[in-house]
Design an enzyme around this catalytic site. Structure first.
Site, PDB file in Angstrom:
ATOM      1  N   GLU A  47       7.048 -23.059 -65.172  1.00  0.00           N
ATOM      2  CA  GLU A  47       5.602 -23.686 -65.806  1.00  0.00           C
ATOM      3  C   GLU A  47       5.415 -24.988 -65.789  1.00  0.00           C
ATOM      4  OE1 GLU A  47       4.920 -22.526 -69.975  1.00  0.00           O
ATOM      5  OE2 GLU A  47       2.731 -22.267 -69.548  1.00  0.00           O
ATOM      6  N   LYS A 124      -3.118 -19.177 -65.112  1.00  0.00           N
ATOM      7  CA  LYS A 124      -2.503 -18.345 -66.252  1.00  0.00           C
ATOM      8  C   LYS A 124      -3.545 -17.702 -67.159  1.00  0.00           C
ATOM      9  CE  LYS A 124       0.513 -19.215 -70.318  1.00  0.00           C
ATOM     10  NZ  LYS A 124       1.230 -20.419 -70.933  1.00  0.00           N
ATOM     11  N   CYS A 169       4.675 -17.839 -68.077  1.00  0.00           N
ATOM     12  CA  CYS A 169       5.099 -17.672 -69.586  1.00  0.00           C
ATOM     13  C   CYS A 169       4.449 -16.722 -70.329  1.00  0.00           C
ATOM     14  CB  CYS A 169       4.822 -19.082 -70.256  1.00  0.00           C
ATOM     15  SG  CYS A 169       5.777 -19.362 -71.728  1.00  0.00           S
TER      16      CYS A 169
END
Ligand code: CDT
Length: 309
Positions: A47, A124, A169
């Site tokens: 990330e 995300k 993540c």
């Protein structure tokens, strides 16, 4: 039958605030060369791979953080990485901070094919942390300040003979992320992470427990959706802030087949048989036969907890 996709999980050690993208891209290329020498066809980076984990730094004026963002992808800074991937005939995925032409900000990752074409983009969805500076916390985690939640869902793409998905993540802690991809038949989920090794609100929760939660989440997601998962850390000490390692590859039985021990730049390579996903998808996690959607309504209708009277 077997369908082997040899994948490299390419962990990055720390990136200091003062380090430019040119230095990071050179490190990524060195990892790519190593992965190629070990037989990898696809390489996965963390990330926000191109910079330090900047959401730990508070800027009163959010625009001051814009220099951490990429206004185009590819761009001149990453061009050497794209060129080397094309020379090697390798696919790749990495995360970066995306600034759109409309001025929107996302925590993004891309999937690039062997010819260097971006074939997939993910933004995300589960942004952790907070919006305002919080003096109660041991460190700041301002993703909610600098990014919008992703607006592209959890797509799955056909790439290199398999069905590939991305998450980033904190998404790995949410079963919904895997299941939406599982319902599209995903065979390999790739993800990058930056996870502080101490909980900013619970000093007693240190690295051992956070590594446990990380493995627990990824292994469960893999098993419950009969998919490979490749999880790649940015690790080590960035300007006095430590992130855990834990780069690993998990098979569709939920077992860790490779894990990196260090917190420095490093590569693990594994030959993943995508046909190993078939047994789980046809038996205990044959969704068509066994799912009971009439009982799952609250999962999409409700955000918080509603306790019984
Ligand atoms: N980058 C990222 O999403 N990190 C989070 C830390 C959560 S603590 C606010 C993670 O889930 O690892």
């Amino acid at each position: 039958m077997s369908r082997i996709l040899t994948v490299a999980a390419a962990q990055l050690g720390p990136i200091q605030k003062a380090e430019g993208r040119d230095i990071v891209v050179a490190r990524m290329i060195a990892l790519m060369d190593e992965a190629k020498a070990k037989g990898a066809e696809l390489i996965i980076y963390p990330e926000l791979a191109l910079t330090t984990f900047f959401p730990r730094w508070h800027h009163e004026d959010r625009a001051e953080a814009d220099h951490w963002f990429e206004a185009a992808m590819p761009n001149p800074a990453v061009q050497p990485l794209f060129e080397r991937a094309r020379e090697h005939g390798m696919g790749m995925s990495f995360g970066y901070a995306e600034l759109t032409p409309e001025g929107r900000h996302f925590n993004t990752s891309i999937l690039v094919d062997r010819e260097g074409t971006i074939v997939g983009k993910y933004r995300k969805i589960h942004l952790p942390g907070h919006v305002e500076f919080d003096p109660e916390r041991a460190h700041q985690h301002l993703e909610k300040r600098y990014f919008e939640p992703g607006d592209l869902g959890f797509p799955v793409w056909r790439l290199m003979g398999g069905l590939m998905g991305m998450m980033i993540c904190n998404d790995r802690r949410w079963p919904e992320s895997y299941r939406v991809m599982g319902l599209q038949g995903v065979e390999m989920v790739v993800l990058g992470f930056n996870t502080p090794s101490v909980n900013s609100q619970k000093p007693g929760e240190g690295m051992a427990q956070r590594l446990f939660h990380h493995r627990l989440s990824v292994q469960a997601g893999a098993y419950q959706n009969a998919t490979w998962v490749v999880a790649v850390a940015k690790a080590g000490d960035e300007d006095g802030h430590h992130c855990m390692g834990g780069t690993l590859i998990v098979n569709p039985d939920g077992e860790i087949v490779a894990e990196l021990e260090s917190e420095a730049d490093g590569v693990i390579v594994h030959a993943c048989d995508l046909d190993d996903t078939r047994f789980g998808k046809a038996t205990i996690f044959d969704f068509k036969r066994h799912r009971r959607i009439e009982h799952y309504g609250p999962i999409t209708a409700q955000v918080g907890v509603i306790e019984p009277e």
